[in-house]
Design a protein around this motif. Structure first.
Motif, short mmCIF file in Angstrom:
data_model
loop_
_atom_site.label_atom_id
_atom_site.label_comp_id
_atom_site.label_asym_id
_atom_site.label_seq_id
_atom_site.Cartn_x
_atom_site.Cartn_y
_atom_site.Cartn_z
N LEU A 292 8.22 34.81 -20.93
CA LEU A 292 8.25 36.01 -20.71
C LEU A 292 7.02 36.54 -19.26
O LEU A 292 5.69 36.29 -20.28
N TRP B 206 11.55 38.79 -17.65
CA TRP B 206 11.94 37.19 -18.80
C TRP B 206 12.33 36.42 -17.28
O TRP B 206 13.94 36.12 -17.29
N TYR C 104 0.20 37.64 -16.84
CA TYR C 104 -0.05 36.71 -18.17
C TYR C 104 1.31 36.11 -18.05
O TYR C 104 2.28 36.75 -17.94
N GLY D 220 7.04 32.26 -29.46
CA GLY D 220 6.22 31.96 -30.37
C GLY D 220 4.46 32.62 -30.04
O GLY D 220 3.72 32.13 -30.63
N GLN D 221 4.09 32.46 -29.04
CA GLN D 221 2.70 32.43 -28.20
C GLN D 221 2.01 33.25 -27.89
O GLN D 221 2.80 34.17 -27.46
N GLY D 222 0.94 33.83 -27.52
CA GLY D 222 0.23 35.14 -26.99
C GLY D 222 0.35 34.32 -25.62
O GLY D 222 0.65 33.80 -25.25
N PRO D 223 -0.03 36.26 -25.08
CA PRO D 223 -0.04 35.57 -23.20
C PRO D 223 -1.32 34.99 -22.79
O PRO D 223 -2.35 34.83 -23.52
N PHE E 211 -3.69 34.06 -19.85
CA PHE E 211 -3.45 35.02 -18.44
C PHE E 211 -3.44 33.68 -17.43
O PHE E 211 -3.73 33.26 -17.01
N LEU F 92 3.92 39.21 -17.55
CA LEU F 92 4.14 40.27 -17.98
C LEU F 92 2.84 40.68 -17.53
O LEU F 92 1.89 40.09 -16.45
N GLN G 271 3.63 34.93 -21.37
CA GLN G 271 4.17 33.91 -22.68
C GLN G 271 5.30 33.70 -23.15
O GLN G 271 6.20 33.60 -22.97
N GLY H 285 -6.83 32.14 -14.71
CA GLY H 285 -6.61 31.33 -15.89
C GLY H 285 -6.70 29.91 -15.46
O GLY H 285 -6.20 29.75 -13.74
#
Lengths: 111, 114
Positions: free
Chosen positions: B88, B110, B35, B40-43, B45, B90, B37, B58
């Protein structure tokens, strides 16, 4: 594609109160919905999973509801503590584990 | 029981360069997902690997590629880095691909592109 909306504003509550976080989604309802906690600079940590045929799920001070008619999940933390301060992510869990995450809600519990 | 481990934790690259990120899944897990990220955002895919093959992808360009090894560990490669790739990254692992599986995340890598 799925669009997931969580509380757009950060949430500040007093210690001991109940925090309620909202997750709304569009399009199809997933078979599962999951909630995660993310601390700054860390990876998300699993909290709770709820199935589409479950209305409510509880774990200690946490409670999740799932309303497929409203296309909404609510996440509650009762007797909140400063240690509960974090960002909480809602994730739709369709077949195949391609999760769709919301942007998260930042919760601050004030002592 | 080791959880999901990722390396490196932080790195800085220049636009146009290539980067490789690494992930070891949680013990007993055979499925690895990546993922991205942004702040300020969600992960978001990127893709998922199972049995050494990319199973799902994705909405990411071909500059993003990956690999899964026989021991289930995985790599994410990003070519021709853009400033917008700063994020980031993940890695998440699970047992199997089915819905309803809990996925476990690493602490992330990161990446800063300058």
């Amino acid at each position: 594609s799925q669009k997931i909306e969580q509380n757009s504003e950060a949430l500040n509550i007093q210690e001991g109160k109940t925090a309620t976080l909202t997750c709304n989604y569009t399009n199809y309802s997933p078979a599962y919905l999951q909630w995660y906690r993310q601390d700054p600079g860390r990876g998300p940590v699993f909290l709770l999973l709820i199935r589409e045929n479950e209305k409510e799920k509880r774990k200690e001070r946490l409670k999740v509801t799932f309303d497929t008619t409203l296309k909404q999940s609510l996440f509650h933390i009762t007797a909140s503590q400063p240690a509960d301060s974090a960002t909480y992510l809602c994730a739709l869990d369709p077949p195949g584990n391609q999760f769709y995450f919301g942007t998260g809600t930042s919760l601050t519990v004030i002592p | 029981d080791a959880g999901v481990t990722q390396s490196p934790t932080h790195l800085i690259k220049t636009r146009g360069q290539q980067v490789t990120l690494r992930c070891s899944p949680k013990s007993g897990h055979d499925t690895v997902s990546w993922y991205q990220q942004a702040l300020g955002q969600g992960p978001q895919f990127i893709f998922q690997y199972y049995e050494e093959e990319e199973r799902q992808r994705g909405n990411f360009p071909d500059r993003f590629s990956g690999h899964q090894f026989p021991n289930y560990s995985s790599e994410l490669n990003v070519n021709a880095l853009l400033l917008g790739d700063s994020a980031l990254y993940l890695c998440a692992s699970s047992l199997g691909q089915g819905a309803g599986n809990t996925i476990y995340f690493g602490e992330g890598s990161w990446l800063t592109v300058v």
